[in-house]
Design an enzyme around this catalytic site. Structure first.
Site, PDB file in Angstrom:
ATOM      1  N   SER A 127       0.854  -1.191   0.000  1.00 33.04           N
ATOM      2  CA  SER A 127       0.000   0.000   0.000  1.00 33.04           C
ATOM      3  C   SER A 127       0.886   1.235   0.000  1.00 33.04           C
ATOM      4  CB  SER A 127      -0.873   0.007   1.261  1.00 33.04           C
ATOM      5  OG  SER A 127      -1.502   1.253   1.411  1.00 33.04           O
TER       6      SER A 127
ATOM      7  N   TYR B 269      -2.709  -0.978  10.434  1.00 35.70           N
ATOM      8  CA  TYR B 269      -2.671  -1.333   9.002  1.00 35.70           C
ATOM      9  C   TYR B 269      -1.379  -0.851   8.345  1.00 35.70           C
ATOM     10  CZ  TYR B 269      -3.966  -1.151   4.021  1.00 35.70           C
ATOM     11  OH  TYR B 269      -3.987  -1.294   2.653  1.00 35.70           O
TER      12      TYR B 269
HETATM   13  P1  NAD Z   1     -10.701  -6.779  -1.124  1.00 38.06           P
HETATM   14  O1  NAD Z   1     -11.257  -6.710   0.262  1.00 38.06           O
HETATM   15  O2  NAD Z   1     -11.649  -6.583  -2.247  1.00 38.06           O
HETATM   16  O3  NAD Z   1      -9.926  -8.135  -1.297  1.00 38.06           O
HETATM   17  C1  NAD Z   1      -9.155  -8.702  -0.270  1.00 38.06           C
HETATM   18  C2  NAD Z   1      -9.484 -10.166  -0.194  1.00 38.06           C
HETATM   19  O4  NAD Z   1      -8.633 -10.760   0.786  1.00 38.06           O
HETATM   20  C3  NAD Z   1     -10.911 -10.458   0.241  1.00 38.06           C
HETATM   21  O5  NAD Z   1     -11.569 -11.242  -0.731  1.00 38.06           O
HETATM   22  C4  NAD Z   1     -10.766 -11.194   1.549  1.00 38.06           C
HETATM   23  O6  NAD Z   1     -11.734 -12.220   1.740  1.00 38.06           O
HETATM   24  C5  NAD Z   1      -9.383 -11.778   1.425  1.00 38.06           C
HETATM   25  N1  NAD Z   1      -8.805 -12.098   2.724  1.00 38.06           N
HETATM   26  C6  NAD Z   1      -8.841 -11.386   3.854  1.00 38.06           C
HETATM   27  N2  NAD Z   1      -8.239 -12.051   4.848  1.00 38.06           N
HETATM   28  C7  NAD Z   1      -7.808 -13.205   4.340  1.00 38.06           C
HETATM   29  C8  NAD Z   1      -7.133 -14.329   4.870  1.00 38.06           C
HETATM   30  N3  NAD Z   1      -6.778 -14.367   6.172  1.00 38.06           N
HETATM   31  N4  NAD Z   1      -6.845 -15.353   4.049  1.00 38.06           N
HETATM   32  C9  NAD Z   1      -7.226 -15.316   2.756  1.00 38.06           C
HETATM   33  N5  NAD Z   1      -7.896 -14.303   2.201  1.00 38.06           N
HETATM   34  C10 NAD Z   1      -8.174 -13.263   2.988  1.00 38.06           C
HETATM   35  O7  NAD Z   1      -9.547  -5.699  -1.174  1.00 38.06           O
HETATM   36  P2  NAD Z   1      -8.684  -5.179  -2.397  1.00 38.06           P
HETATM   37  O8  NAD Z   1      -8.964  -3.762  -2.579  1.00 38.06           O
HETATM   38  O9  NAD Z   1      -8.802  -6.076  -3.543  1.00 38.06           O
HETATM   39  O10 NAD Z   1      -7.228  -5.284  -1.714  1.00 38.06           O
HETATM   40  C11 NAD Z   1      -6.259  -6.191  -2.101  1.00 38.06           C
HETATM   41  C12 NAD Z   1      -4.938  -5.796  -1.475  1.00 38.06           C
HETATM   42  O11 NAD Z   1      -4.601  -4.482  -1.871  1.00 38.06           O
HETATM   43  C13 NAD Z   1      -4.929  -5.791   0.036  1.00 38.06           C
HETATM   44  O12 NAD Z   1      -3.743  -6.325   0.541  1.00 38.06           O
HETATM   45  C14 NAD Z   1      -5.038  -4.334   0.366  1.00 38.06           C
HETATM   46  O13 NAD Z   1      -4.469  -4.008   1.616  1.00 38.06           O
HETATM   47  C15 NAD Z   1      -4.242  -3.731  -0.750  1.00 38.06           C
HETATM   48  N6  NAD Z   1      -4.563  -2.330  -0.961  1.00 38.06           N
HETATM   49  C16 NAD Z   1      -5.806  -1.955  -1.378  1.00 38.06           C
HETATM   50  C17 NAD Z   1      -6.095  -0.638  -1.546  1.00 38.06           C
HETATM   51  C18 NAD Z   1      -7.446  -0.203  -1.977  1.00 38.06           C
HETATM   52  O14 NAD Z   1      -7.693   1.007  -1.915  1.00 38.06           O
HETATM   53  N7  NAD Z   1      -8.331  -1.074  -2.391  1.00 38.06           N
HETATM   54  C19 NAD Z   1      -5.122   0.337  -1.294  1.00 38.06           C
HETATM   55  C20 NAD Z   1      -3.877  -0.068  -0.878  1.00 38.06           C
HETATM   56  C21 NAD Z   1      -3.615  -1.400  -0.701  1.00 38.06           C
END
Ligand code: NAD
Length: 693
Positions: free
Chosen positions: A569, A582
């Site tokens: 992130s 986080y």
């Molecule tokens: P999302 O919530 O749509 O997808 C994350 C997925 O991870 C979910 O389907 C959830 O069920 C799964 N998950 C959570 N805990 C888990 C576990 N213990 N084991 C297996 N699966 C698990 O979120 P996203 O936006 O697709 O985010 C994906 C990645 O990108 C994350 O690591 C998030 O921190 C990072 N990120 C996202 C953003 C954003 O704005 N969306 C920004 C910075 C970083």
């Protein structure tokens, strides 16, 4: 399936359906083609060809005599009308007066006889269909016939079985000469019912598609009854030599061995593996005669471009060898196989020969089973399926007096025949990640889905892991046999290990790992609970460690390097308020990637990080309390967040899931970033505080 006791080879069913006889000649041959293709013991994938003669109206409105023949590269089981080529018969028939015609001349001539130049190029065996004077002609490669056609005394056996009703045609490569020989044999002997092509297959004909189909079934069943009457009670392949592993034992062994095998057979391009433990295959690889029989050659020319002349035979004695010994043996035997293959090519090649990938396409592990090898699950399964046919033919031919195959020179002439290679050229070009396997955690989420879609579109097989098992399965559903969705909690050591074992069992290994599962929470420090703190560190810290550790183990066993991409992130590099758990866990993730880059380097494993920021679309994180919490932190309403984030970027853009996917692809692909490791790529629209310094 292994036939029941007293049966060397199982008879085939007559599947003719009354409605199949309806429609014009093309409809009829289409129906018969699909029926033939529906039974792979009659016509294997892409093999065999069919035709019908009749009349059609040409582009100038004239009625012309026409022959519809299967187009090159199509499969009988899934034919449509458009897969047939219509040819002006009256322009083709005089060719039988000639005594020779080169392949090039034949192809060019037939192209000019097409009713429509946009039709597919006609089958290699078109002239055979034209010269046989019958309305419907079916040419197949049935197991039951190839047993006789591939037995040392095949000609005498065919005579004994069919008398004068079938003609024997000694082996020559398909083309003008074979077509003419078969055509003349049928014309000169009106009582003939079939022609059996040595080491190749069967030709039958009839006034209707139904008659030709039924005659194929009848002739094949006659040959099968003849074989069963003679050797039905005999032990197949000389009987068992060892005790095959049970399914559980095989699964346990293969989980440890497949990555080594996959690495070994991916010398020029990445391959996926398909494991096969069908009873007949296990019977064969555990038999007394298999070690010798596997070296004889292919039972049908059509197999060669998909199976190569011989499989790789890997001796394995469960009483003496363990998984490590087997893996070591595989690492020695595969390069030796390549050397032999290259020597075979060098011996027969001419100046125009472009050597094929030298890796084996079929691997037989003694007492364990078969492994199909290909640049896609479909290609690997095709090699496997063709070898099923080989096993049946070898069983019968061995018992009937000795299995014989094409000579090396004959095999080469087919494997490198331009007309055979033309069929392969019809396949879509390979994708940039063709044959690789990509495992993506958090596969049910927004960024995970977009990443899998991008990589599947580039030819990778994708394995989506998520707490949400249904979501993971649904996310890969569109990729068919190239997708696998699994339940997995990345914080559980056992679950992560088990997920990798399932990925290995399905595809043979892993090349790309995208550690992306995530959670998010936002609260001032004094209100951050220990539970929240630990949840962030469990998923984003421990989870990334466990997923990466298993990736290292699998990739090191493969010995072909690999790419691990962490989705961290912008918060990993920029300190912000109210998200200490986080953001600091994301920073730990980022530094873990750098540490692993150092450890992975000597193994060719690259580890890089993509830093997204504010990807609202499709994200479950943004559907949760995080959205409210972030809005509160900025003192705005949740529906103003998108605009807020856009405005604060240097480029003035919103970030979408596919933007992150493209950054992941950059690090995943050796062609794009093969010399980058320990790097990070921000995909945040430009946030000056996150600029690398
Ligand atoms: P999302 O919530 O749509 O997808 C994350 C997925 O991870 C979910 O389907 C959830 O069920 C799964 N998950 C959570 N805990 C888990 C576990 N213990 N084991 C297996 N699966 C698990 O979120 P996203 O936006 O697709 O985010 C994906 C990645 O990108 C994350 O690591 C998030 O921190 C990072 N990120 C996202 C953003 C954003 O704005 N969306 C920004 C910075 C970083």
């Amino acid at each position: 399936m292994s036939p029941a006791d007293g049966v060397m080879i199982a008879p085939v069913d007559d599947r003719w359906d009354a409605s199949a006889g309806e429609g014009d000649a093309l409809d009829q041959v289409l129906a018969a083609s699909r029926l033939l293709g529906s039974d792979r013991s009659l016509a294997n994938f892409g093999g065999g060809n069919t035709s019908a003669k009749g009349t059609a109206t040409d582009h100038a409105g004239r009625d012309v005599r026409v022959m519809w023949v299967k187009g090159s590269g199509s499969d009988l089981a899934t034919m449509e009308r458009r897969h047939f080529t219509g040819l002006r018969l009256d322009e083709i028939l005089p060719l039988i007066e000639r005594h020779e015609m080169s392949d090039e001349e034949m192809v060019a001539y037939l192209a000019r006889c097409q009713l429509d130049p946009t039709m597919p190029r006609c089958s290699i065996e078109t002239l055979l269909h034209a010269f046989v004077p019958a309305e419907h002609v079916h040419h197949t490669h049935p197991d039951g016939i190839n047993v006789l056609a591939g037995t040392r005394d095949g000609e005498a056996l065919v005579r004994e079985c069919f008398g004068d009703r079938a003609a024997w045609s000694p082996y020559i490569r398909p083309g003008f000469t074979l077509a003419r020989q078969v055509g003349l044999a049928v014309r000169e002997n009106p009582a003939l019912e079939a022609v059996i092509l040595a080491k190749h297959g069967l030709v039958v004909w009839g006034d209707t598609a139904q008659e030709a189909y039924r005659r194929t079934v009848a002739i094949v069943n006659e040959a099968i009854a003849f074989t069963n009457a003679r050797v039905g009670g005999a032990a197949r392949f000389g009987g068992p030599a060892g005790t095959p592993l049970s399914d559980d034992q095989a699964a346990e062994l293969l989980a440890d061995v497949l990555p080594a095998l996959r690495g070994a057979v991916s010398s020029e391009r990445a391959k996926v593996l398909v494991v096969d433990r069908a009873p007949a295959v296990v019977e064969f690889v555990s038999s007394r005669d298999a070690p010798e029989l596997v070296g004889v050659g292919a039972p049908c020319p059509d197999h060669l471009v998909h199976t190569k002349r011989v499989p790789l035979w890997v001796p394995f004695d469960p009483a003496r060898d363990d998984a490590a010994a087997l893996a070591e043996r595989i690492r020695e035997l595969v390069p030796a196989y390549r050397d032999e293959y290259r020597a075979y090519v060098a011996l027969h090649a001419d100046a125009d020969t472009v050597p094929a990938d030298p890796d084996p396409r079929v691997v037989l592990i003694q007492n364990v089973g078969l492994v199909g090898v290909g640049t896609s699950p479909r290609a690997a399964a095709l090699s496997r399926d063709l070898y099923h046919r080989a096993v049946e033919v070898i069983a019968g031919a061995d018992a009937m007096g000795g299995f014989v195959s094409l000579t090396d020179a004959e095999s080469f002439a087919i494997e490198y025949w331009p007309l055979e290679l033309y069929k392969l050229s019809l396949a879509p070009p390979p994708g940039e990640l063709q044959g690789t396997v990509a495992l993506v955690t958090g596969g049910a989420g927004g960024i995970g889905r977009a990443t899998m879609a991008a990589m599947a579109g580039m030819g990778a097989c994708v394995v989506g892991l998520d707490l949400d098992a249904d979501g993971a399965r649904e996310a890969v559903a569109a990729y068919g046999d190239a997708g696998l969705g699994l339940a997995c909690d990345v914080t559980s050591e056992d679950a992560v290990r088990d997920a990798y074992r399932q990925a290995v069992a399905r595809f043979g290994g892993v090349d790309i790992v995208v550690s992306n599962a995530g959670v998010a929470s936002s609260a001032p420090l004094q209100e951050t609970t220990l539970d929240e703190w630990q949840r962030n560190y469990a998923v984003l810290g421990t989870g990334y460690f466990l997923v990466a550790r298993e990736a290292f183990r699998t990739m090191i066993a493969q010995a072909t390097g690999g790419s691990i991409v962490f989705v961290a992130s912008k918060n990993a590099v920029v300190a912000g308020r109210n998200a200490a758990a986080y953001s600091s866990a994301k920073a730990a993730e980022l530094h873990l990637a750098r540490c692993l880059a150092e450890e992975g380097g000597p193994h060719g494993i690259r580890v890089n990080t993509v830093n997204p920021d504010a990807v609202l679309q499709g994200s479950r994180i943004w559907g949760s309390s995080w959205r409210r919490e972030r809005a509160d932190a900025y003192g705005i309403e949740p529906d103003q967040l998108e605009e807020h984030y856009r405005k604060r970027t240097t480029l003035g853009v919103n970030i979408l899931p596919d933007d992150i996917a493209q950054a992941v692809v950059h690090f995943a692909s050796p062609a794009r970033s093969g010399k980058s490791t320990g790097n990070m790529l921000n995909v945040d629209g430009g946030v000056p505080a996150a600029y690398a310094r």
